[in-house]
Design a protein around this motif. Structure first.
Motif, PDB file in Angstrom:
ATOM      1  N   THR A  23      47.374  47.889  48.637  1.00 19.38           N
ATOM      2  CA  THR A  23      48.328  46.791  48.547  1.00 19.38           C
ATOM      3  C   THR A  23      47.661  45.431  48.696  1.00 19.38           C
ATOM      4  O   THR A  23      48.251  44.411  48.414  1.00 19.38           O
ATOM      5  N   ALA A  24      46.425  45.431  49.152  1.00 18.60           N
ATOM      6  CA  ALA A  24      45.732  44.149  49.295  1.00 18.60           C
ATOM      7  C   ALA A  24      45.078  43.711  47.998  1.00 18.60           C
ATOM      8  O   ALA A  24      45.154  42.552  47.625  1.00 18.60           O
ATOM      9  N   CYS A  25      44.424  44.647  47.293  1.00 21.57           N
ATOM     10  CA  CYS A  25      43.702  44.230  46.088  1.00 21.57           C
ATOM     11  C   CYS A  25      44.186  44.941  44.837  1.00 21.57           C
ATOM     12  O   CYS A  25      43.805  44.576  43.737  1.00 21.57           O
ATOM     13  N   GLY A  26      45.004  45.969  44.976  1.00 18.53           N
ATOM     14  CA  GLY A  26      45.563  46.633  43.802  1.00 18.53           C
ATOM     15  C   GLY A  26      44.702  47.754  43.253  1.00 18.53           C
ATOM     16  O   GLY A  26      45.044  48.350  42.240  1.00 18.53           O
ATOM     17  N   ALA A  27      43.579  48.069  43.899  1.00 18.85           N
ATOM     18  CA  ALA A  27      42.721  49.140  43.400  1.00 18.85           C
ATOM     19  C   ALA A  27      43.446  50.484  43.498  1.00 18.85           C
ATOM     20  O   ALA A  27      44.165  50.729  44.464  1.00 18.85           O
ATOM     21  N   VAL A  46      48.023  39.978  41.860  1.00 18.39           N
ATOM     22  CA  VAL A  46      48.413  39.299  40.616  1.00 18.39           C
ATOM     23  C   VAL A  46      47.509  38.107  40.301  1.00 18.39           C
ATOM     24  O   VAL A  46      47.718  37.428  39.299  1.00 18.39           O
ATOM     25  N   GLU A  47      46.480  37.892  41.138  1.00 13.22           N
ATOM     26  CA  GLU A  47      45.604  36.729  40.921  1.00 13.22           C
ATOM     27  C   GLU A  47      45.015  36.679  39.513  1.00 13.22           C
ATOM     28  O   GLU A  47      44.896  35.611  38.927  1.00 13.22           O
ATOM     29  N   HIS A  48      44.657  37.855  38.982  1.00  9.89           N
ATOM     30  CA  HIS A  48      43.988  37.862  37.674  1.00  9.89           C
ATOM     31  C   HIS A  48      44.939  37.535  36.525  1.00  9.89           C
ATOM     32  O   HIS A  48      44.508  37.253  35.418  1.00  9.89           O
ATOM     33  N   VAL A  62      45.385  29.748  40.966  1.00  9.26           N
ATOM     34  CA  VAL A  62      45.702  30.389  42.242  1.00  9.26           C
ATOM     35  C   VAL A  62      45.501  29.370  43.354  1.00  9.26           C
ATOM     36  O   VAL A  62      44.410  28.828  43.524  1.00  9.26           O
ATOM     37  N   LEU A  63      46.565  29.083  44.078  1.00 11.27           N
ATOM     38  CA  LEU A  63      46.493  28.143  45.194  1.00 11.27           C
ATOM     39  C   LEU A  63      46.834  28.887  46.478  1.00 11.27           C
ATOM     40  O   LEU A  63      47.714  29.737  46.478  1.00 11.27           O
ATOM     41  N   TYR A  64      46.111  28.578  47.548  1.00 17.43           N
ATOM     42  CA  TYR A  64      46.485  29.153  48.838  1.00 17.43           C
ATOM     43  C   TYR A  64      46.848  28.029  49.795  1.00 17.43           C
ATOM     44  O   TYR A  64      46.193  26.996  49.842  1.00 17.43           O
TER      45      TYR A  64
END
Ligand code: ZN
Length: 455
Positions: A11-15, A228-230, A235-237
């Motif tokens: 759930t953190a990176c989607g792998a 969803v970053e890609h 992308v703003l944090y």
């Protein structure tokens, strides 16, 4: 993966993983892998086949295309982070910890864009319309021409967007969106991805800019914004410590502007106020010159920012002394401590080391090395550095000081804030007399000898 088998997704990176494990190999997150219903029919042996598609149009590299027309919001800190304003048909992700103020920021931004003449639709999946209206009233934005909806059904939202065709749509948050063609709970990786995909596709097709809000999650039950970053252009944090009133909007990816750009805000009773001069703000808590404090002249994106690095060194009662770092990379601290010991003969064994960037700022530039070393030495020797001095430079493993970029900008900002001397690596390019006394040093040993006299 065969159809029908369960799939395990981080759930953190989607792998996607074949089986459950406690730690994700891809990103290193603990306890982030959950079992998900398999995605609907994957490629499973099928090829595209012989059916003809449409021939796509090709161009040359020399096409004359006008740069995208940008719509500024009027909030300078936001416009800077976006690369000069909002690009039409762009997809932007704004991530951050829950409760950090993302909804406040975006409501203020939406109101600014609406007042600047853009048609804006704010879709809240988290709160009822009444709650958003109450926040708007509290922030003094009730009169801004923003259209508001509270909805989580993606199909209904897309139909509404298609009918209204706003210039800008805010989706707060992507984790609450529910696409009825995906058999998974809202917030799961597959739901978050499909919802983001649909919204980004809509943005590209219809020319509406879309801002997706994503909560950074800790427990792994809900997919984080990284999955969803890609898919998005920008992308703003939104970062900040709960205890501090400063908030930093940081661009980590931007197809339409420089990454690493930051916007600085202050959380006030009337919402987020822009901070035009962050250096003054970060140094405002600085009192009398005291041991363990060094001022670092840094660069964030295109702008120089001065920050105070604080260190505390105390005898340790533990077998393995403590190394506590806030706002800096802990690996970098270990390297600097090792160089100080190996090249300058100054041991930190048996000493607890606490390192901190004042004001809740996060510094990732290697140029901070020398300021960190200065703060550590100042704390260890109990000698205060001159209060009107800024320090910057990268330390190599040999103990040599490497020059860093934008020396002129760093010195200019320091002079503007009343500093009159600087320590910099020997090969730094300075423009001569500019009211600053710049001491250029070849290596760390020279710096130690010069500043602390003791070897
Ligand atoms: Zn992962």
């Amino acid at each position: 993966m065969a159809k029908g088998l369960p799939s395990f997704t981080c759930t953190a990176c989607g792998a996607v993983h074949r089986k459950w494990s406690g730690r994700c190999d891809a990103c290193g997150a603990w306890n982030s892998i959950i079992e998900e219903a398999p995605l609907a029919a994957g490629p499973s042996g099928k090829t595209l086949g012989g059916a003809k598609g449409r021939q796509i149009e090709v161009t040359t590299l020399a096409t004359t295309e006008t740069p995208p027309k940008r719509a500024p919001s009027g909030m300078d800190e936001l416009d800077r982070v976006l690369g000069g304003g909002l690009v039409p048909a762009s997809a932007i992700l704004v991530g951050g910890d829950p409760g950090i103020g993302k909804s406040t920021l975006l409501l203020q931004a939406t109101a600014s864009f609406a007042r600047a003449g853009l048609s804006c639709l704010y879709v809240s999946g988290e709160e009822a319309s009444a709650q958003v209206r109450m926040r708007a009233a509290r922030l003094g934005l009730a009169d801004a021409p923003v259209q508001l909806a509270a909805e989580t059904n993606l199909r209904d939202i897309l139909t509404t967007l298609d009918a209204l065709r706003p210039d800008l749509a805010i989706i707060d948050s992507i984790q609450t969106m529910w696409a009825d063609h995906v058999e998974a709970a809202p917030g799961s990786v597959s739901q978050v991805r499909s919802a983001a995909h649909e919204l980004v596709t809509f943005a590209k097709k219809r020319g509406t800019s879309v801002i997706l809000v994503g909560h950074v999650t800790k427990d792994g039950q809900i997919a984080g914004p990284r999955v969803v970053e890609h898919m998005v252009d920008t992308v703003l944090y939104f970062e900040g410590e709960r205890g501090h009133q400063f908030r930093i909007l940081r661009a980590v990816k931007n197809r339409f502007g420089p990454a690493d750009e930051i916007g600085v805000f202050e959380m006030t009773g009337a919402g987020l106020a822009e901070v035009a001069n962050p250096s003054a703000l970060f140094l405002s808590e600085r009192g009398q010159a005291s041991p363990g404090s060094a001022v670092f002249a840094g660069i964030e994106g295109t702008r120089p920012v001065l920050t105070e690095i604080q260190a505390l060194v105390a005898p340790s009662t533990l077998g393995t002394p403590r190394r506590t770092v806030v706002g800096l990379d802990s690996g970098r601290l270990s390297t600097i401590l090792a160089v100080l010991e190996a090249r300058c003969g100054i041991p930190f064994a048996g000493l607890d080391v606490f390192l901190n960037v004042a004001g809740g700022m996060r510094v990732s530039e290697p140029a901070a090395d020398l300021a960190v070393a200065a703060a550590l030495l100042s704390a260890r020797e109990d000698v205060a550095l001159p209060p009107d001095m800024v320090i910057f430079g990268e330390i190599s493993l040999s103990g040599a000081l490497r020059p860093v970029g934008q020396t002129e900008n760093r010195l200019k900002e320091a002079r503007k804030l009343g500093f009159s001397q600087a320590v910099a690596p020997e090969q730094s390019k300075t423009g001569g007399d500019d009211g600053m006394r710049v001491r250029k040093m070849p290596d760390l040993t020279t710096f130690v000898g010069d500043m602390f006299a003791a070897g």
